[in-house]
Design an enzyme around this catalytic site. Structure first.
Site, PDB file in Angstrom:
ATOM      1  N   SER A   1       2.456   3.872  -7.898  1.00  0.00           N
ATOM      2  CA  SER A   1       2.388   2.593  -8.040  1.00  0.00           C
ATOM      3  C   SER A   1       3.110   1.719  -7.423  1.00  0.00           C
ATOM      4  CB  SER A   1       2.655   2.623  -9.748  1.00  0.00           C
ATOM      5  OG  SER A   1       2.634   1.060  -9.998  1.00  0.00           O
TER       6      SER A   1
ATOM      7  N   LYS B   1      -6.317   5.728 -11.867  1.00  0.00           N
ATOM      8  CA  LYS B   1      -5.000   5.555 -12.335  1.00  0.00           C
ATOM      9  C   LYS B   1      -5.336   4.433 -13.511  1.00  0.00           C
ATOM     10  CE  LYS B   1      -0.484   3.927 -11.707  1.00  0.00           C
ATOM     11  NZ  LYS B   1      -0.727   2.299 -11.739  1.00  0.00           N
TER      12      LYS B   1
ATOM     13  N   GLY C   1      -1.516   6.316  -2.618  1.00  0.00           N
ATOM     14  CA  GLY C   1      -2.813   6.259  -3.583  1.00  0.00           C
ATOM     15  C   GLY C   1      -3.662   5.310  -3.062  1.00  0.00           C
ATOM     16  N   HIS C   2      -3.120   4.215  -2.553  1.00  0.00           N
ATOM     17  CA  HIS C   2      -4.208   3.278  -1.847  1.00  0.00           C
ATOM     18  C   HIS C   2      -5.010   3.763  -0.696  1.00  0.00           C
ATOM     19  CE1 HIS C   2      -1.229   0.073  -3.683  1.00  0.00           C
ATOM     20  NE2 HIS C   2      -2.513  -0.062  -4.145  1.00  0.00           N
TER      21      HIS C   2
ATOM     22  N   LEU D   1       0.793  -1.351  -0.018  1.00  0.00           N
ATOM     23  CA  LEU D   1      -0.004   0.146  -0.083  1.00  0.00           C
ATOM     24  C   LEU D   1       0.994   1.142  -0.113  1.00  0.00           C
ATOM     25  CD1 LEU D   1      -2.927  -1.035   2.582  1.00  0.00           C
ATOM     26  CD2 LEU D   1      -2.645  -1.349  -0.062  1.00  0.00           C
TER      27      LEU D   1
HETATM   28  P1  AMP Z   1      -3.370  -2.172  -6.971  1.00  0.00           P
HETATM   29  O1  AMP Z   1      -2.980  -2.605  -5.457  1.00  0.00           O
HETATM   30  O2  AMP Z   1      -2.546  -1.983  -7.956  1.00  0.00           O
HETATM   31  O3  AMP Z   1      -4.565  -3.168  -7.566  1.00  0.00           O
HETATM   32  O4  AMP Z   1      -4.588  -0.904  -6.914  1.00  0.00           O
HETATM   33  C1  AMP Z   1      -5.689  -1.065  -5.923  1.00  0.00           C
HETATM   34  C2  AMP Z   1      -6.586   0.118  -6.352  1.00  0.00           C
HETATM   35  O5  AMP Z   1      -5.715   1.446  -5.952  1.00  0.00           O
HETATM   36  C3  AMP Z   1      -7.003   0.489  -7.512  1.00  0.00           C
HETATM   37  O6  AMP Z   1      -8.308   0.792  -7.758  1.00  0.00           O
HETATM   38  C4  AMP Z   1      -6.255   1.434  -8.203  1.00  0.00           C
HETATM   39  O7  AMP Z   1      -6.669   2.152  -9.269  1.00  0.00           O
HETATM   40  C5  AMP Z   1      -5.763   2.339  -7.020  1.00  0.00           C
HETATM   41  N1  AMP Z   1      -4.569   2.900  -7.227  1.00  0.00           N
HETATM   42  C6  AMP Z   1      -3.427   2.484  -7.277  1.00  0.00           C
HETATM   43  N2  AMP Z   1      -2.536   3.518  -7.490  1.00  0.00           N
HETATM   44  C7  AMP Z   1      -3.208   4.695  -7.635  1.00  0.00           C
HETATM   45  C8  AMP Z   1      -2.771   5.887  -7.635  1.00  0.00           C
HETATM   46  N3  AMP Z   1      -1.419   6.447  -7.827  1.00  0.00           N
HETATM   47  N4  AMP Z   1      -3.643   6.834  -7.642  1.00  0.00           N
HETATM   48  C9  AMP Z   1      -5.224   6.722  -7.273  1.00  0.00           C
HETATM   49  N5  AMP Z   1      -5.434   5.360  -7.129  1.00  0.00           N
HETATM   50  C10 AMP Z   1      -4.455   4.095  -7.335  1.00  0.00           C
END
Ligand code: AMP
Length: 291
Positions: A196, A160, A38-39, A35
């Protein structure tokens, strides 16, 4: 904050929750962990809007292709849990119910008999869907399962992954799932790089070069705003090229359905993806237009 590692325990808890006011409004934030801010912004948003927020942490094998980074994807569950716990130190959030469902292995989600898939057949065939065959099928399948076990009222996704957000929203609409799918803004580093979990794979040079993705998106945006039109954009000439990465795609599409720009288009999505040898990055920005 409660943490569940088995589907059985999580489902039992969800059943019990139904008898409490804490289930009046439930928010779900699906993640793959590791995490970052963003998360955490998604989780915080959900905590403010709901009595209960369920955060799932699951690196979903079904959304990774055979030559992708499933094995090396960063897994940092203990740190993730600490970061989530810290959110509750906000005095406005201290009474909120925060639940983590972090299946201890993929069998918790996909038992021995699992032979089911959810496939979206239109939005999935563009952008990331072209270079990651089967990826969105893996995403919709796991999110459907997280929806059916968590039974949230609201589910929060980051823009994103704009294409993913649209596909999930469409899944909820097409399948009449009683869930509001909410898209939230992209969180960026101060220099513009979208946060990310995969940024940890970049070395210093690659980290520096990665800024060209966001720069390119902004150059496309400036050109659209300057010209006041999308035709003859010559997008290939705008791409900032480098020996350190390859462009996967750079496209300008109608934000509402990822179709080509047409007379009805009011806002466009400028979406790009670059591939380093260690990581593939995606990003997007939007611009309103008057055609
Ligand atoms: P992930 O863990 O990469 O699957 O992401 C989980 C959630 O967090 C997804 O809805 C992503 O779009 C969101 N997310 C990841 N990175 C960002 C970011 N930089 N800004 C906003 N949301 C994000």
């Amino acid at each position: 904050m409660k943490v569940f590692e088995t589907l059985k325990a999580f489902k039992e808890y969800r059943q019990v929750l139904s008898h409490s006011y804490l289930s009046d409004e439930i928010g779900l934030v699906p993640t793959m962990g590791n995490l970052h801010q963003g998360h955490l912004n998604l989780v915080e948003y959900s905590l403010y809007e709901n009595e209960t927020t369920i955060v799932t942490i699951f690196v979903n094998p079904k959304q990774f292709g055979p030559n992708e980074d499933y094995e090396k994807y960063p897994r940092t569950k203990n740190e993730d849990i600490k970061k989530l716990e810290k959110l509750l130190s906000d005095p406005d959030l201290k009474d909120k119910n925060l639940i983590v469902f972090a299946p201890k292995n993929p069998c918790e989600i996909y038992g021995e008999n699992f032979s089911m898939s959810i496939i979206e057949n239109s939005l999935s065939n563009k952008l990331c869907g072209l270079s990651r065959p089967g990826h969105f099928e893996g995403v919709t399948t796991v999110v459907y399962k997280l929806f059916s076990t968590s039974r949230p009222h609201n589910a929060y996704f980051g823009k994103k992954d704009y294409q993913q957000y649209l596909i999930i929203k469409k899944m909820a609409e097409n399948l009449d799932l009683p869930i509001k799918v909410v898209g939230l803004p992209i969180t960026r580093e101060s220099d513009g790089l979208a946060l990310s979990s995969r940024n940890v794979f970049l070395n210093a040079t690659q980290r520096n070069q990665s800024l060209n993705l966001y720069k390119t998106l902004n150059q496309v945006k400036e050109k659209i705003e300057r010209d006041g039109k999308i035709s003859d954009l010559e997008i290939d000439n705008i791409k900032i090229k480098s020996d350190y990465y390859e462009w996967d795609y750079l496209e300008v599409l109608d934000i509402k359905d990822l179709e080509a720009i047409n007379k009805k288009t009011k806002e466009v999505l400028i979406a790009g993806s670059i591939k380093f040898d260690c990581a593939r990055l995606i990003d997007n920005i939007t611009v309103k237009i008057n055609v």
